[in-house]
Write a protein that holds these residues in place. Structure first.
Motif, PDB file in Angstrom:
ATOM      1  N   LEU A  71      51.624  51.797  14.134  1.00 16.61           N
ATOM      2  CA  LEU A  71      51.200  50.925  15.226  1.00 16.61           C
ATOM      3  C   LEU A  71      51.828  51.360  16.547  1.00 16.61           C
ATOM      4  N   TYR A  89      49.946  46.931  22.783  1.00 15.24           N
ATOM      5  CA  TYR A  89      50.178  46.586  21.379  1.00 15.24           C
ATOM      6  C   TYR A  89      48.943  45.967  20.708  1.00 15.24           C
ATOM      7  N   LYS A  93      47.036  47.364  17.214  1.00 12.60           N
ATOM      8  CA  LYS A  93      46.781  46.592  16.006  1.00 12.60           C
ATOM      9  C   LYS A  93      45.295  46.575  15.662  1.00 12.60           C
ATOM     10  N   GLU A  97      43.350  47.963  12.369  1.00  7.70           N
ATOM     11  CA  GLU A  97      42.398  47.091  11.674  1.00  7.70           C
ATOM     12  C   GLU A  97      41.092  47.827  11.388  1.00  7.70           C
ATOM     13  N   ASN A 133      48.149  36.956  16.587  1.00  6.78           N
ATOM     14  CA  ASN A 133      47.423  37.904  15.742  1.00  6.78           C
ATOM     15  C   ASN A 133      45.949  37.534  15.604  1.00  6.78           C
TER      16      ASN A 133
END
Length: 246
Positions: A71, A89, A93, A97, A133
């Motif tokens: 990451l 960031y 992520k 994914e 998230n």
């Protein structure tokens, strides 16, 4: 006497420069840990300009969460405002994914002898305040414009590649990316000699901004296609192969 004065000034300059670098690095990390509630590790620092920060930017760091080197992302301080920070960031992520989401489909098309990375790009103000998230799908439900998803694929080959056998896989992956409903999407395939280790290049593809042609490795050529090009069949891919060995 003048030599000693110049030497002392030079030492002082180095010390101040080093201290400034450490200070900016610490401030960025402190901001990231407060924002996301995680610990982060610095991989490298890209030095900015102390004298002309608004023109050339301030120090930037390439970092990743502790224990999650996949990451990797970019973070730094605003070039025009003190104590205002940014980071990519969330993009990192979302890239991870999509790596998982498309793994089976990409391997089905290209086989197991490849390395790949999904790269998500978006306007900073559309994700900069995100500190929770949320998934990429949830992000896209907000009707975000100017989002780009690119799949970077390294095909390992022994000698000159038979490029034609990859037209259909590239075409299929390009069409697969339509599902994300992003404004832009594309596929970048590099044909790399099987002796080369480019795992770190692929791992950091979402921050290194390095084209296949500039990679410090034996790359025979590359194909770069996206939804802005006239591609209506696998054979149209042939027009976009660039041979680096000529």
């Amino acid at each position: 006497m003048k030599k000693w004065i110049m030497l002392a000034a030079a030492i002082l300059f180095v010390i101040m420069g080093g201290a400034g670098c450490m200070s900016s690095e610490s401030k960025v990390i402190e901001h990231l840990e407060e924002k996301y509630g995680e610990k982060f590790e610095i991989e490298s620092i890209k030095e900015g300009s102390v004298i002309f920060p608004e023109m050339y930017g301030k120090d930037k760091v390439i970092a990743h969460p502790d224990g999650k080197s996949e990451l990797v992302f970019l973070a730094g301080e605003s070039r025009s405002k003190d104590d205002v920070y940014y980071d990519t960031y969330p993009l990192s992520k979302w890239s991870a994914e999509l790596d998982k989401k498309y793994k089976d489909k990409i391997l089905e098309q290209f086989g197991k002898g490849i390395e790949y990375k999904a790269i998500v790009s978006a306007e900073r103000d559309t994700y900069d305040s995100i500190n929770e998230n949320i998934s990429f799908d949830e992000f896209m439900k907000n009707g975000i414009d100017n989002v780009d998803v690119t799949i970077d694929i390294a095909v390992k080959t022994a000698g000159e590649p038979n490029v034609e056998e990859y037209y259909e896989p590239i075409y299929n992956v390009l069409n697969m990316l339509k599902e994300e409903n992003t404004e832009y999407y594309g596929v970048a395939v590099g044909f790399v000699d099987e002796s080369e280790n480019i795992s770190d290049y692929i791992r950091t593809a979402n921050v290194n901004n390095l084209p296949w042609s500039n990679l410090d490795a034996k790359v025979y050529g590359a194909i770069l296609v996206d939804n802005l090009r006239e591609i209506n069949s696998p054979q149209d891919i042939a027009d976009y192969y660039e041979n680096f060995e000529e």
